[in-house]
Design a protein around this motif. Sequence first.
Motif, mmCIF file in Angstrom:
data_model
loop_
_atom_site.group_PDB
_atom_site.id
_atom_site.type_symbol
_atom_site.label_atom_id
_atom_site.label_comp_id
_atom_site.label_asym_id
_atom_site.label_seq_id
_atom_site.Cartn_x
_atom_site.Cartn_y
_atom_site.Cartn_z
ATOM 1 N N HIS A 195 104.349 32.827 -82.025
ATOM 2 C CA HIS A 195 104.567 31.452 -81.971
ATOM 3 C C HIS A 195 105.404 31.146 -80.561
ATOM 4 N N ARG A 205 101.961 27.888 -73.631
ATOM 5 C CA ARG A 205 101.255 26.488 -73.558
ATOM 6 C C ARG A 205 102.186 25.571 -72.547
ATOM 7 N N GLN A 219 96.175 30.791 -84.219
ATOM 8 C CA GLN A 219 96.997 29.682 -84.821
ATOM 9 C C GLN A 219 98.363 29.371 -84.464
ATOM 10 N N GLY A 240 99.126 28.979 -81.173
ATOM 11 C CA GLY A 240 98.299 27.733 -80.636
ATOM 12 C C GLY A 240 97.334 27.874 -79.312
#
Length: 323
Positions: free
Chosen positions: A63, A70, A108, A111
């Motif tokens: 993550h 991102r 997931q 992301g």
Amino acid sequence: MLGSLRSFIKMVPTLKLNNNVDFPVLGLGSSQAKNGEMEKAVKEAIDIGYRHFDTAFIYGNEHEIGAAVRAKIEEGVVKREDIFITNKLWITFLRPDLVIPACRRSLQAMGLEYMDMYLVHFPISLKDGDDLWPRDENGKFIPSESDYVETWKQMEECVRLGLTKSIGISNFNTEQIERLLANATIKPVVNQVECHPYFNQSKLKAFCKQRDIVITAYAPFGRPGSKAPTMKQGVLSLLEDPVLLEMATKYNKTIAQIILRYLVQHGVVPIPKSSNPNRMKENIDIFDFQLESEDVAVLAALRSWNRLNILMDVKNYPFNIEF
Ligand SMILES: NC(=O)c1ccc[n+]([C@@H]2O[C@H](COP(=O)([O-])OP(=O)(O)OC[C@H]3O[C@@H](n4cnc5c(N)ncnc54)[C@H](OP(=O)(O)O)[C@@H]3O)[C@@H](O)[C@H]2O)c1
């Protein structure tokens, strides 16, 4: 003295994988980092010029890597297609019906819509599920019957579904690679293994090269400070080796840079872990010099040690044969 982040931007060359995908020849590792460490590090690394990042479900930082990437896309510093992210399927998810859900779960967590490379982390398989180190009451690892050949069919499905661009393996020996190739529709693009001047992997490298499989080098510095159970007693850290120090002085580089240059010059792709901006800069600054063949020969003949990996008494443990 290395410059500030803004004035210090290095671009890393790429090589072509066997599926024609471009693979940056140096990446940033991320295992054994503290919570929160890698998100900051990956943002800094992108500013420095890193485009290739290595993570895994078991590292617990997918993550963070995803969030950093991102953020840098949102800032307009990079586009998704500029970045190469490797992730890995953990050994408790090798059962075929668990592979695609594990891949989706990692996506997931990051992301992201796709990963660039998904690796089978190890050919061994432990009891399926979310206990990541399942042991019985005697402390013995609990195996699973899942077989990496069946796992691989679902890895191929991950490519077909667009969840990953490439698939590969990690910690596979030559017999396991042969067996996989005999049953595969999509060839693995890399085998990620321990590789550095104290553990050269010359035979495995030659074997993989013949089959158009690139070696990604983990622990390129031999993981300084490691207390791995298989290490010989009294072995110096690679980063303190007197032969390497002499060479570093000759080229006006650091030992770390000599090691990385040596690997890259052999078509091996190192993924040193660092979260320290100065060391990240040092590690990427290896594309302006060439090691002479006599020095390459010296490095190739450096003494070896045992593997860093833990020993496991389970089916498909890959390190019971030489390579
Ligand atoms: N597939 C597998 O089974 C597997 C197994 C192990 C590792 N890996 C991957 O390979 C990556 C690299 O391996 P690794 O992390 O085990 O070992 P490594 O990269 O050999 O060593 C990392 C250590 O070296 C330090 N370091 C980095 N650059 C340095 C420099 N220029 N000078 C001095 N020290 C430096 C880092 O500290 P700072 O952060 O403080 O700079 C960190 O403590 C992992 O992070 C992981 O992504 C994969």
